[in-house]
Motif scaffolding. Structure first.
Motif, short mmCIF file in Angstrom:
data_model
loop_
_atom_site.label_atom_id
_atom_site.label_comp_id
_atom_site.label_asym_id
_atom_site.label_seq_id
_atom_site.Cartn_x
_atom_site.Cartn_y
_atom_site.Cartn_z
N ARG A 46 0.81 -1.22 0.00
CA ARG A 46 0.00 0.00 0.00
C ARG A 46 0.84 1.27 0.00
NH1 ARG A 46 -2.67 -2.09 4.54
NH2 ARG A 46 -1.83 -0.32 5.69
N GLU A 47 1.98 1.22 0.67
CA GLU A 47 2.74 2.45 0.89
C GLU A 47 4.10 2.39 0.22
OE1 GLU A 47 2.76 4.19 4.73
OE2 GLU A 47 1.07 2.98 5.43
N THR A 184 -1.02 5.85 -7.92
CA THR A 184 -1.39 5.41 -6.58
C THR A 184 -2.43 4.30 -6.67
OG1 THR A 184 -0.99 7.62 -5.67
CG2 THR A 184 -2.36 6.12 -4.36
N ARG A 185 -2.21 3.25 -5.90
CA ARG A 185 -3.22 2.19 -5.82
C ARG A 185 -4.28 2.62 -4.82
NH1 ARG A 185 -1.91 -4.30 -5.58
NH2 ARG A 185 -4.02 -5.03 -6.03
N VAL A 186 -5.52 2.74 -5.28
CA VAL A 186 -6.61 3.24 -4.45
C VAL A 186 -7.63 2.15 -4.11
CG1 VAL A 186 -6.36 5.57 -5.36
CG2 VAL A 186 -7.97 3.99 -6.44
N HIS A 187 -7.42 0.97 -4.67
CA HIS A 187 -8.35 -0.16 -4.50
C HIS A 187 -7.57 -1.40 -4.92
CE1 HIS A 187 -11.75 -2.82 -5.53
NE2 HIS A 187 -12.52 -2.04 -4.79
N ARG A 188 -7.97 -2.56 -4.43
CA ARG A 188 -7.25 -3.78 -4.82
C ARG A 188 -7.29 -4.00 -6.33
NH1 ARG A 188 -10.21 -8.62 -5.18
NH2 ARG A 188 -8.44 -9.72 -4.28
N TYR A 218 -7.27 1.53 1.60
CA TYR A 218 -6.37 2.42 0.86
C TYR A 218 -6.61 3.90 1.18
CZ TYR A 218 -5.32 -1.79 -1.76
OH TYR A 218 -4.92 -3.06 -2.10
N ALA A 221 -3.35 6.00 1.34
CA ALA A 221 -2.76 6.20 0.02
C ALA A 221 -3.53 7.28 -0.75
CB ALA A 221 -2.76 4.89 -0.76
#
Length: 230
Positions: A46-47, A184-188, A218, A221
């Motif tokens: 996530r980070e 940025t990953r905001v959801h799986r 998330y 993020a």
């Protein structure tokens, strides 16, 4: 410039030493410590973590095995009471090897090495495009044209301003392709281009006419996109 780090060691006392030393390093932020390597996996996904302090001998999985399992590992400094794994650790591209018990001076030397390497990497010009394998073709895609990435089973859809490109990738593999400072990953199942985000509410990210959901895990993020992270 702050360097983010986490530490994994099955011995709480060893983690306490790392925490105490890290508090004295002005350019480093220790974002978490873990006695179980598997508890750190979600944080690494996530980070943006620049540096990992990693014990070698742990009960469920060794540090060497854990590092080898990561597709895009952060810079790693091994911490161990045993010297026989030194050669193998450097074969995994570890940047240093701290033999317990280590002094603050030795710890700081390792941190300086990692920080200098991080600065060198960031000084290199980043390309404004990537190549994506789609079928038998390698498609050149300008990063500025990417709106978001969407998981589709064993594939990932790269949704651009004028078309879609589909590639056989996992979401982690797709994330590894994209510059971390811009995507940025905001959801799986979704990764967004920060520069294309028009609006964010509690549940969604808006990119032009496209709406992407925000996953429950998330939130931090997403907050970084708008600079609201505390």
């Amino acid at each position: 410039m702050k360097m983010t780090a986490i530490a994994i060691d099955d011995e709480p006392v060893a983690l306490s030493v790392i925490q105490a030393h890290a508090e004295k390093v002005p350019f480093m932020e220790l974002k978490g410590v873990y006695t179980n390597a598997f508890d750190a996996v979600d944080v690494l996904r996530r980070e943006k973590i620049d540096l990992l302090f990693l014990d070698i001998k742990m009960p469920d999985i060794s540090g060497l095995e854990f590092l080898a399992s990561l597709q895009e590992p952060p810079m790693t400094i091994f911490t161990t009471a045993y010297s026989e794994h030194a050669v193998q650790s450097f074969e995994l591209d570890a940047i240093d090897y701290l033999l317990k018990p280590f002094s603050l001076a030795r710890f700081l030397k390792s941190c300086n090495k990692a920080h200098n390497l991080l600065l060198l990497r960031q000084e290199r010009p980043q390309p404004d495009y990537i190549f994506i394998k789609s079928g038998y073709d390698q498609c050149k895609v300008a990063l500025a044209d990417v709106l978001y990435l969407e998981s589709a089973g064993n594939y990932v859809n790269f949704v651009l301003t004028d078309r879609k490109v589909i590639s056989r990738l996992s979401m982690q593999e797709a994330m590894d392709l994209m510059p971390a400072q811009q995507f940025t990953r905001v959801h799986r199942s979704y990764i967004v281009n920060n520069l294309r985000v028009d609006r964010i509410d509690r549940n969604n990210v808006y990119l032009g006419k496209s709406v992407v959901p925000i996953g429950a895990a998330y939130g931090e993020a997403v907050a970084r996109i708008s600079g609201e992270e505390k």
